[in-house]
Write a protein that holds these residues in place. Structure first.
Motif, PDB file in Angstrom:
ATOM      1  N   GLN A   1       0.829  -1.199   0.000  1.00 17.43           N
ATOM      2  CA  GLN A   1       0.000   0.000   0.000  1.00 17.43           C
ATOM      3  C   GLN A   1       0.867   1.255   0.000  1.00 17.43           C
ATOM      4  OE1 GLN A   1      -2.804   0.140   3.233  1.00 17.43           O
ATOM      5  NE2 GLN A   1      -3.806   1.990   2.495  1.00 17.43           N
ATOM      6  N   ALA A   2       1.942   1.234   0.767  1.00 10.06           N
ATOM      7  CA  ALA A   2       2.874   2.362   0.766  1.00 10.06           C
ATOM      8  C   ALA A   2       3.601   2.472  -0.566  1.00 10.06           C
ATOM      9  CB  ALA A   2       3.874   2.200   1.904  1.00 10.06           C
ATOM     10  N   GLN A   3       4.009   1.333  -1.121  1.00 12.00           N
ATOM     11  CA  GLN A   3       4.698   1.313  -2.421  1.00 12.00           C
ATOM     12  C   GLN A   3       3.849   1.979  -3.501  1.00 12.00           C
ATOM     13  OE1 GLN A   3       4.465  -2.398  -4.450  1.00 12.00           O
ATOM     14  NE2 GLN A   3       6.435  -2.180  -5.497  1.00 12.00           N
ATOM     15  N   LEU A   4       2.547   1.739  -3.461  1.00 14.24           N
ATOM     16  CA  LEU A   4       1.649   2.205  -4.519  1.00 14.24           C
ATOM     17  C   LEU A   4       0.903   3.485  -4.156  1.00 14.24           C
ATOM     18  CD1 LEU A   4       0.161  -1.205  -5.720  1.00 14.24           C
ATOM     19  CD2 LEU A   4       2.221  -0.020  -6.513  1.00 14.24           C
ATOM     20  N   ALA A   5       1.441   4.257  -3.207  1.00 16.61           N
ATOM     21  CA  ALA A   5       0.877   5.573  -2.890  1.00 16.61           C
ATOM     22  C   ALA A   5       1.476   6.579  -3.869  1.00 16.61           C
ATOM     23  CB  ALA A   5       1.189   5.953  -1.450  1.00 16.61           C
ATOM     24  N   PHE A   6       0.807   6.793  -4.985  1.00 19.19           N
ATOM     25  CA  PHE A   6       1.385   7.550  -6.102  1.00 19.19           C
ATOM     26  C   PHE A   6       1.174   9.054  -5.965  1.00 19.19           C
ATOM     27  CE2 PHE A   6       0.640   3.309  -7.878  1.00 19.19           C
ATOM     28  CZ  PHE A   6       1.892   3.046  -8.411  1.00 19.19           C
ATOM     29  N   ILE A   7       2.153   9.801  -6.468  1.00 18.51           N
ATOM     30  CA  ILE A   7       2.077  11.254  -6.570  1.00 18.51           C
ATOM     31  C   ILE A   7       2.436  11.642  -7.996  1.00 18.51           C
ATOM     32  CG2 ILE A   7       2.693  11.575  -4.146  1.00 18.51           C
ATOM     33  CD1 ILE A   7       5.537  12.337  -5.105  1.00 18.51           C
ATOM     34  N   ASP A   8       2.199  12.889  -8.360  1.00 20.43           N
ATOM     35  CA  ASP A   8       2.587  13.362  -9.690  1.00 20.43           C
ATOM     36  C   ASP A   8       4.098  13.294  -9.837  1.00 20.43           C
ATOM     37  OD1 ASP A   8      -0.010  13.884 -10.389  1.00 20.43           O
ATOM     38  OD2 ASP A   8       0.078  16.010  -9.881  1.00 20.43           O
ATOM     39  N   GLY A   9       4.551  12.675 -10.897  1.00 21.51           N
ATOM     40  CA  GLY A   9       5.983  12.564 -11.136  1.00 21.51           C
ATOM     41  C   GLY A   9       6.263  11.574 -12.239  1.00 21.51           C
ATOM     42  N   SER A  10       7.137  11.947 -13.147  1.00 14.87           N
ATOM     43  CA  SER A  10       7.443  11.095 -14.294  1.00 14.87           C
ATOM     44  C   SER A  10       8.751  10.359 -14.097  1.00 14.87           C
ATOM     45  CB  SER A  10       7.532  11.950 -15.561  1.00 14.87           C
ATOM     46  OG  SER A  10       7.956  11.180 -16.661  1.00 14.87           O
ATOM     47  N   SER A  11       8.787   9.117 -14.596  1.00 17.16           N
ATOM     48  CA  SER A  11      10.077   8.428 -14.665  1.00 17.16           C
ATOM     49  C   SER A  11      10.938   9.119 -15.718  1.00 17.16           C
ATOM     50  CB  SER A  11       9.879   6.946 -14.991  1.00 17.16           C
ATOM     51  OG  SER A  11       9.233   6.763 -16.239  1.00 17.16           O
ATOM     52  N   GLU A  12      12.214   8.795 -15.729  1.00 16.73           N
ATOM     53  CA  GLU A  12      13.124   9.371 -16.732  1.00 16.73           C
ATOM     54  C   GLU A  12      13.874   8.268 -17.446  1.00 16.73           C
ATOM     55  OE1 GLU A  12      15.557  12.653 -15.745  1.00 16.73           O
ATOM     56  OE2 GLU A  12      14.056  13.608 -14.482  1.00 16.73           O
ATOM     57  N   PRO A  13      13.589   8.126 -18.756  1.00 14.55           N
ATOM     58  CA  PRO A  13      12.685   8.948 -19.555  1.00 14.55           C
ATOM     59  C   PRO A  13      11.226   8.646 -19.211  1.00 14.55           C
ATOM     60  CG  PRO A  13      13.444   7.104 -20.865  1.00 14.55           C
ATOM     61  CD  PRO A  13      14.204   7.042 -19.565  1.00 14.55           C
ATOM     62  N   ALA A  14      10.339   9.527 -19.659  1.00 15.58           N
ATOM     63  CA  ALA A  14       8.923   9.313 -19.399  1.00 15.58           C
ATOM     64  C   ALA A  14       8.459   8.017 -20.045  1.00 15.58           C
ATOM     65  CB  ALA A  14       8.111  10.487 -19.945  1.00 15.58           C
ATOM     66  N   GLY A  15       7.654   7.265 -19.312  1.00 17.50           N
ATOM     67  CA  GLY A  15       7.058   6.067 -19.870  1.00 17.50           C
ATOM     68  C   GLY A  15       5.767   6.403 -20.599  1.00 17.50           C
ATOM     69  N   PRO A  16       5.098   5.403 -21.140  1.00 22.38           N
ATOM     70  CA  PRO A  16       3.879   5.659 -21.919  1.00 22.38           C
ATOM     71  C   PRO A  16       2.742   6.162 -21.044  1.00 22.38           C
ATOM     72  CG  PRO A  16       4.165   3.308 -21.545  1.00 22.38           C
ATOM     73  CD  PRO A  16       5.421   3.970 -21.064  1.00 22.38           C
ATOM     74  N   GLY A  17       1.842   6.936 -21.653  1.00 22.83           N
ATOM     75  CA  GLY A  17       0.659   7.396 -20.952  1.00 22.83           C
ATOM     76  C   GLY A  17       0.970   8.421 -19.884  1.00 22.83           C
ATOM     77  N   GLN A  18       0.093   8.483 -18.874  1.00 24.48           N
ATOM     78  CA  GLN A  18       0.256   9.401 -17.753  1.00 24.48           C
ATOM     79  C   GLN A  18       1.088   8.734 -16.677  1.00 24.48           C
ATOM     80  OE1 GLN A  18      -3.417  10.816 -16.094  1.00 24.48           O
ATOM     81  NE2 GLN A  18      -2.430  11.796 -14.342  1.00 24.48           N
ATOM     82  N   ASN A  19       2.160   9.404 -16.259  1.00 27.54           N
ATOM     83  CA  ASN A  19       3.097   8.838 -15.288  1.00 27.54           C
ATOM     84  C   ASN A  19       2.818   9.355 -13.876  1.00 27.54           C
ATOM     85  OD1 ASN A  19       6.254   8.530 -17.138  1.00 27.54           O
ATOM     86  ND2 ASN A  19       4.178   8.159 -17.798  1.00 27.54           N
ATOM     87  N   SER A  20       2.924   8.476 -12.887  1.00 28.40           N
ATOM     88  CA  SER A  20       2.862   8.860 -11.481  1.00 28.40           C
ATOM     89  C   SER A  20       3.917   8.060 -10.727  1.00 28.40           C
ATOM     90  CB  SER A  20       1.482   8.574 -10.890  1.00 28.40           C
ATOM     91  OG  SER A  20       0.465   9.243 -11.605  1.00 28.40           O
TER      92      SER A  20
END
Length: 386
Positions: free
Chosen positions: A294-313
């Motif tokens: 649950q902690a691992q999947l607590a997402f916030i706005d933020g892109s991987s580098e490089p950005a992955g497909p779609g909307q990144n969190s």
């Protein structure tokens, strides 16, 4: 991303190549499910390697409940024309950060580390001004640590000797005189320093080397047979050769830089097959207990580098990619000669690894990067189709 390496020699430039075609589709041994190519997907891979500035080769491996399909175009080795294969070694770049997450969260599940443990507790030799930064913030890139890989002194040392072996404890010393970039926890900013600190905290908490922790908590548990964290520059044979442009010519840069320069932030060598198994476990529901997941999947706005497909969190050493065909969890990475994307369905039953043997970034070649990212999203659609 550990993309600064590509700029550390005067001759370095963006990776550009025209690919040579070689295609195949295979199924895992023992599987009765025949490989059914997605409509136009193979052609998209061929178009990617033939696009001006495209990579020499691409391999996409799909794993679905015991069946695996492989699609590829171009070559793993320009000298021989050999196509990329799922058991070929390759540099996984910043996908290595997910491995540091797997170690840290496994230790959190055991109570050896706490997500709110601080740098001051486990790494008191680091600057006191960094002391309040927590393990959770490091894993989610909200720490504010300055990125050692951008430090001029680090770049100069690596340029002077690209094969120099850096001690893990020395990497953060390149920015130890710098203050935090912002108050920890107040914003997202991707930093290679974060995962170096994560691995050092894991070592301090256990008294074991990070390499030993990877072996015991990740490799053996998941069954990864061809994954390792080397300290030098050599690659296990056979491997997918990485390419970049040097002095206007396409050059093999696979062994140009020491893996110790990126260590826990990007130094791992693996294979498409092993990465599929890793991300299916780490991105799935059974690797961690529910409270830690649950902690691992607590997402916030933020892109991987490089950005992955779609909307990144951004989660804890994992990213959520929301595409037109559904959601996957995974990580991306790039370094000199390689660009990576690996992801799994939330239930861990489906996974993919998308690997090209050139460093493709939005800044250096936005057109090719956009094409690659679109094909990555189509790969997610193929992964999730029923």
């Amino acid at each position: 991303m550990f993309g600064h390496l590509r700029h550390l020699r005067a001759a370095a430039a963006c990776a550009v190549v025209a690919g040579v075609l070689a295609v195949s589709a295979t199924t895992a041994a023992g599987s009765t499910r025949p490989p059914t190519p997605p409509s136009g997907f193979q052609q998209q891979l061929e178009a990617l390697v033939h696009e001006p500035g495209g990579p020499p080769g691409v391999i996409v491996t799909f794993a679905r409940q015991g069946a695996s399909n492989v699609y590829r175009a171009g070559v793993a080795d320009l000298a021989t024309g050999r196509p990329p294969k799922p058991r070929d070694s390759m540099r996984i770049a910043s996908v290595a950060k997910a491995f540091s997450g797997a170690v840290a969260l496994s230790l959190a599940a055991r109570g050896t580390l706490g997500l709110d443990d601080t740098i001051a507790r486990w790494l008191p030799s680091l600057p006191a001004s960094w002391g309040r930064v927590t393990l959770r913030q490091l894993l989610q890139h909200t720490s504010g640590l300055p990125d050692y890989s951008q430090a001029p002194a680090f770049g100069a040392e690596l340029q002077a000797d690209p094969h120099h072996v850096f001690a893990p404890d020395d990497l953060l010393s390149f920015v130890a005189s710098e203050p935090l970039l912002f108050v920890p926890g107040t914003r997202y900013q991707y930093s290679n320093s974060d995962n170096i600190a994560v691995a050092l905290m894991a070592q301090a908490a256990t008294g074991r080397s990070y390499e030993q922790l990877l072996s015991g908590l990740v490799y053996r548990r998941i069954g990864l047979r061809k994954t390792s964290l080397p300290i030098g520059y050599e690659m296990p044979i056979p491997y997918i050769h990485g390419y970049g442009e040097r002095d206007g010519r396409l050059t093999d840069v696979s062994t140009e830089f020491t893996a110790s320069a990126s260590w826990a932030s990007g130094g791992i060598v693996s294979t498409p097959q092993d990465l599929n198994a890793f991300i299916a476990a780490y991105g799935g529901p059974r690797f961690l207990p529910q409270n830690v997941r649950q902690a691992q999947l607590a997402f916030i706005d933020g892109s991987s580098e490089p950005a992955g497909p779609g909307q990144n969190s951004a989660g804890l050493a994992i990213f959520r990619y929301v595409t037109r065909c559904g959601t996957v969890y995974g990580h991306t990475g790039n370094t000199s000669g390689y660009t990576q994307f690996t992801a799994a369905s939330p239930d861990g039953t489906h996974s993919l690894t998308f690997s090209v043997n050139a460093q493709i970034t939005e800044k250096t070649d936005p057109a090719v990067f956009a094409t690659m990212r679109a094909v990555e999203e189509n790969a997610v659609c193929e992964l999730l189709r029923r």
